[in-house]
Design a protein around this motif. Structure first.
Motif, PDB file in Angstrom:
ATOM      1  N   ILE A 137       0.823  -1.213   0.000  1.00  0.00           N
ATOM      2  CA  ILE A 137       0.000   0.000   0.000  1.00  0.00           C
ATOM      3  C   ILE A 137       0.855   1.259   0.000  1.00  0.00           C
ATOM      4  CG2 ILE A 137      -1.973  -1.104   1.095  1.00  0.00           C
ATOM      5  CD1 ILE A 137      -1.200   0.128   3.711  1.00  0.00           C
ATOM      6  N   THR A 138       2.132   1.150   0.407  1.00  0.00           N
ATOM      7  CA  THR A 138       3.021   2.317   0.328  1.00  0.00           C
ATOM      8  C   THR A 138       3.405   2.585  -1.117  1.00  0.00           C
ATOM      9  OG1 THR A 138       3.927   1.923   2.541  1.00  0.00           O
ATOM     10  CG2 THR A 138       5.233   3.284   1.058  1.00  0.00           C
ATOM     11  N   PHE A 139       3.799   1.549  -1.830  1.00  0.00           N
ATOM     12  CA  PHE A 139       4.243   1.704  -3.216  1.00  0.00           C
ATOM     13  C   PHE A 139       3.116   1.311  -4.176  1.00  0.00           C
ATOM     14  CE2 PHE A 139       8.208   1.055  -0.861  1.00  0.00           C
ATOM     15  CZ  PHE A 139       8.890   2.191  -1.251  1.00  0.00           C
ATOM     16  N   ASN A 147       4.119   8.202  -1.032  1.00  0.00           N
ATOM     17  CA  ASN A 147       4.889   7.201  -0.292  1.00  0.00           C
ATOM     18  C   ASN A 147       5.839   7.813   0.725  1.00  0.00           C
ATOM     19  OD1 ASN A 147       7.237   7.957  -2.014  1.00  0.00           O
ATOM     20  ND2 ASN A 147       6.049   6.888  -3.598  1.00  0.00           N
ATOM     21  N   GLY A 148       6.038   9.143   0.662  1.00  0.00           N
ATOM     22  CA  GLY A 148       6.888   9.799   1.649  1.00  0.00           C
ATOM     23  C   GLY A 148       8.362   9.522   1.513  1.00  0.00           C
ATOM     24  N   VAL A 167       6.463  -1.013  -9.850  1.00  0.00           N
ATOM     25  CA  VAL A 167       7.347  -2.185  -9.837  1.00  0.00           C
ATOM     26  C   VAL A 167       7.940  -2.413  -8.453  1.00  0.00           C
ATOM     27  CG1 VAL A 167       7.881  -2.081 -12.291  1.00  0.00           C
ATOM     28  CG2 VAL A 167       9.295  -0.796 -10.696  1.00  0.00           C
ATOM     29  N   LEU A 168       8.134  -1.334  -7.667  1.00  0.00           N
ATOM     30  CA  LEU A 168       8.591  -1.527  -6.287  1.00  0.00           C
ATOM     31  C   LEU A 168       7.524  -2.250  -5.471  1.00  0.00           C
ATOM     32  CD1 LEU A 168      10.422   1.830  -5.386  1.00  0.00           C
ATOM     33  CD2 LEU A 168      11.448  -0.403  -5.795  1.00  0.00           C
ATOM     34  N   GLY A 169       6.253  -1.978  -5.792  1.00  0.00           N
ATOM     35  CA  GLY A 169       5.167  -2.662  -5.099  1.00  0.00           C
ATOM     36  C   GLY A 169       5.080  -4.142  -5.412  1.00  0.00           C
ATOM     37  N   LEU A 170       5.779  -4.589  -6.465  1.00  0.00           N
ATOM     38  CA  LEU A 170       5.774  -6.012  -6.824  1.00  0.00           C
ATOM     39  C   LEU A 170       6.495  -6.875  -5.789  1.00  0.00           C
ATOM     40  CD1 LEU A 170       6.511  -5.966 -10.669  1.00  0.00           C
ATOM     41  CD2 LEU A 170       4.351  -6.535  -9.562  1.00  0.00           C
ATOM     42  N   LEU A 171       7.322  -6.244  -4.930  1.00  0.00           N
ATOM     43  CA  LEU A 171       8.081  -7.043  -3.956  1.00  0.00           C
ATOM     44  C   LEU A 171       7.156  -7.867  -3.084  1.00  0.00           C
ATOM     45  CD1 LEU A 171      10.717  -7.835  -2.576  1.00  0.00           C
ATOM     46  CD2 LEU A 171      10.442  -5.871  -1.073  1.00  0.00           C
ATOM     47  N   LEU A 218      -0.661   3.407   7.836  1.00  0.00           N
ATOM     48  CA  LEU A 218       0.799   3.351   7.830  1.00  0.00           C
ATOM     49  C   LEU A 218       1.431   4.167   8.948  1.00  0.00           C
ATOM     50  CD1 LEU A 218       1.369   3.695   3.983  1.00  0.00           C
ATOM     51  CD2 LEU A 218       1.765   1.660   5.347  1.00  0.00           C
ATOM     52  N   SER A 219       0.637   5.017   9.593  1.00  0.00           N
ATOM     53  CA  SER A 219       1.185   5.900  10.626  1.00  0.00           C
ATOM     54  C   SER A 219       1.575   5.112  11.877  1.00  0.00           C
ATOM     55  CB  SER A 219       0.156   6.969  10.986  1.00  0.00           C
ATOM     56  OG  SER A 219       0.584   7.718  12.095  1.00  0.00           O
ATOM     57  N   GLU A 220       2.706   5.428  12.433  1.00  0.00           N
ATOM     58  CA  GLU A 220       3.143   4.776  13.678  1.00  0.00           C
ATOM     59  C   GLU A 220       2.302   5.195  14.874  1.00  0.00           C
ATOM     60  OE1 GLU A 220       7.323   5.511  14.196  1.00  0.00           O
ATOM     61  OE2 GLU A 220       7.806   3.577  13.309  1.00  0.00           O
TER      62      GLU A 220
END
Length: 720
Positions: free
Chosen positions: A72-74, A242-243, A254-258, A317-319
């Motif tokens: 969800i970040t990427f 994504n910050g 493509v980074l989200g593919l990880l 996503l927030s801590e």
């Protein structure tokens, strides 16, 4: 490297090439003997049991749950919903190529043995050694990341069970998390010392649990959640916030593919278990292909179902949320809390995931130990004669304990930096897929003509599928080594290629907390927020107090201007000495100009310091004079003490998500409700606001309701 024939020899015997002759009437033991080994492990696994091992290691609940933050970040929903089938199709291509080779060479050595046979007598030992070490290190990394993920999940379950991060819940330290990880590894080692019959039962139970858990959660969570995402959000929302400074959509995707590619890994376990599987030359390939196919289908349903319960990505996503930034845990917790007022149901759902992760780790140790056993049986590891021994249950006991020990050592680097776990994820994905690709590459190149397939064949499609598999592995190898944050610096560089877990100051490759906090709106336009109190990013964790002391020593207080003293070392070279004869050489013109500029700057700095001193003395005199005036006024009329009005931040929850507002404790809600209605463009009279299930009067105040920071008001529209 050597292949054992009739008797065990420490360190192995010379490499013996395999004859291509295949005799159908040979028994399983004779077929294994033809490949160069004798039967030492108990052959009791059925096709279903072989499938269960790989399916348990792929474990949809493990991969998607632990890396949902990355997805969800990427890119958010788009990168997950569409990235999953893309990664799935290419993974199936790799699985088909591996299944064909597995059918020809069904041994526990799996990948490295295939490379040896496909490359022939001259290059076989070297190709086998390279493939084997990529495979075994990748498997160690997989075991590490799975069990460390379970330790982190247990930490989140404890945190939520004791009240959550915002309710004073207990958050385990990094030492306690590592201790949990060690305990889980110990249990897995004990279980893997049991007989293969017992492991077969546990493997089938784990596979059933994964399927059961996926179907329960994909239906239950979106059904319970009071706020659900629209189909448009699930299938079209692309998250670019994504910050981490990456804005190119293709790069983000493509980074989200990880997440997808990491989940769909570990299916080589079916090959590693072939010496314990009946009809291995067919059931081994079936285990590989069925595990991948079923995982793709079931995993897609799980992804879609869970994503329908996602409405506010930055908050997940927030801590600062109750789960401390563990997105999918917060989704489960909020789903039950919003409907029933308690998140206990969400914690139970996390327990279902934890059980699946536990069995995933157990199966990973099983597969890992078989690879280690086979590799040491061929003399390719230090102390091979120790690791290739089997116990009375015909289980490679020493190999099991070695794998567990190395996995614990790899995870212990997290004490210095949390980069350890994230590096394990990338190392596992890259290392294992390189090991997958090498025998496929040898199959479509050096063994293109000489390869004799087993009962499972791809026929005329074998070469095409093989090349597609190799190209895809090359693509993801480069992809998962690229930077995941910009600008690239020492802290944002992707350290996967060098696996530098030892750096204390490195951040995780996929830091779950690299997101901006939600916007807090002030009721007063002229009332600005104190930005210094808003956590715009995670504070760097330090391994010891030495870092702080070092930085204190390194810091210097710098004034407005610093005058160069006469005894200070000159930053220009000294002028050349002119000989007494007077004939000499003249100092370079450029150096002369620099020296003059330096003198002018020093003079200017001295003047600035004098002016600053005069201004400070003048200001001091004015302050002293003002203090005297205040004393006189105070004597005439005492001032009333000013009481600072207390403010809190509260949230209003509606079907579109949350909005946060800052309000005085003694302010009436009437003004806040009007502000909300204007922003939402809804008639105020049609809105109903409630807190803790009770309707709020516009004349009430936060103080009268006993509200605190981060409390939530629910807004709904009256039914007509």
């Amino acid at each position: 490297m050597g292949m054992e024939t009739s008797e065990s020899v420490e360190g192995g015997v010379p490499y013996v090439p395999l004859s291509n002759e295949i005799v159908d009437s040979l028994s399983e033991e004779s077929r294994l003997s033809q490949l160069g080994y004798k039967q030492e492990l108990s052959r009791n696994l059925s096709a279903l049991s072989n499938f269960a091992v790989s399916f348990s290691i792929i474990s949809i609940l493990t991969g998607i749950t632990t890396l949902y933050n990355t997805g969800i970040t990427f890119g958010g929903p788009v990168s997950m919903i569409y990235g999953w089938p893309i990664a799935g199709v290419f993974t199936l291509m790799i699985g088909l190529s591996m299944a064909e080779i597995c059918s020809a060479f069904p041994t526990s050595g799996g990948l490295y043995f295939w490379s040896a046979k496909l490359c022939g007598e001259q290059w076989g030992p070297f190709a086998s050694w390279i493939t084997g070490w990529f495979n075994i290190v990748g498997q160690w990394a997989v075991t590490t990341s799975i069990d460390f993920s379970l330790a982190q999940l247990i930490q989140v379950i404890i945190l939520l069970s004791t009240g959550g991060k915002n309710g004073g819940g207990y958050q385990a330290s990094k030492y306690e998390v590592l201790g949990i990880h060690g305990g889980v590894l110990l249990i897995h080692a004990i279980l893997n010392n049991a007989s293969i019959t017992c492991l077969s039962f546990l493997g089938m139970f784990a596979a059933a649990w994964n399927v059961f858990g996926v179907f329960v959660l994909m239906i239950l969570i979106p059904s319970v959640a009071t706020q659900r995402a629209s189909p448009e959000f699930v299938f079209t929302n692309f998250n670019t916030e994504n910050g981490v400074g990456i804005h190119n959509k293709f790069y983000i995707f493509v980074l989200g593919l990880l997440m997808s590619q990491y989940t769909l890994v570990g299916y080589d376990a079916s090959a590693n278990m072939t010496e314990e599987t009946k009809d291995a030359d067919m059931n081994g390939p079936k285990g590989i292909i069925s595990a991948i196919t079923i995982s793709i289908i079931v995993g897609y349903g799980y992804l879609v179902g869970i994503t329908f319960a996602v409405t506010n990505i930055p908050y997940l996503l927030s801590e600062d949320n109750d789960a401390g930034g563990y997105a999918i845990a917060e989704v489960f917790y909020l789903a039950f809390k919003s409907r029933y007022g308690s998140g206990v149901g969400g914690i139970v759902c996390l327990g279902i995931v934890a059980v699946a992760v536990f069995f995933c780790g157990m199966s990973s140790v099983t597969s890992n130990s078989r690879t280690t056993y086979a590799f040491s049986r061929d003399g390719a590891m230090p102390l091979s004669s120790v690791w290739n021994k089997v116990n009375k249950q015909e289980v490679p006991m020493n190999a099991v304990w070695l794998c567990v020990f190395i996995s614990f050592c790899m995870a212990s680097t997290s004490l210095g930096s949390m980069v350890a776990f994230q590096a394990m994820v990338s190392i596992a994905t890259i290392g294992l897929y390189i090991a997958y690709a090498l025998p496929i590459l040898f199959r479509v190149t050096v063994a293109r003509i000489s390869f004799t397939p087993g009962p499972f064949k791809l026929c005329q499609y074998s070469i095409l599928i093989g090349w597609v598999s190799v190209i895809w592995v090359a693509f993801i190898t480069v992809l998962f080594s690229l930077p995941v944050a910009y600008p690239v610096s020492r802290d944002t560089f992707n350290y996967t290629p060098v696996a530098d877990e030892g750096e204390d100051d490195l951040e995780p490759l996929f830091d779950y907390s690299r997101v901006q906090p939600p916007l807090i709106m002030c009721l007063d336009e002229d009332d600005e927020l104190d930005i210094s109190k808003i956590p715009f990013g995670p504070e760097r964790k330090r391994s010891s107090d030495q870092t702080d002391e070092k930085r204190e020593k390194d810091c210097k207080v710098v004034g407005v201007a610093e005058v160069v003293q006469e005894d200070e070392e000159d930053w220009l070279p000294p002028p050349p000495k002119i000989p007494n004869s007077g004939s000499g050489f003249i100092e370079d013109k450029t150096l002369q100009e620099l020296r003059l500029q330096k003198q002018e700057l020093a003079s200017f700095a001295q003047s600035a310091e004098d002016v600053l001193r005069e201004v400070m003395e003048s200001a001091k005199r004015k302050i002293q004079s003002a203090e005297k005036t205040v004393v006189v006024l105070d004597a005439e009329k005492p001032a009333k003490p000013q009481v600072e009005r207390q403010k809190i931040v509260i949230s209003i929850q509606d079907r579109n998500g949350q909005r946060q507002y800052k309000i005085y404790m003694d302010d009436k809600f009437e003004r806040l409700f009007k502000k909300y209605a204007e922003k939402a463009k809804i008639n105020l009279e049609s809105l109903v606001f409630s807190f803790d299930g009770q309707k709020i009067s516009p004349q009430a105040t936060p103080k009268s309701l006993g509200m605190e920071d981060d409390d939530m008001i629910e807004a709904s529209v009256k039914a007509h």
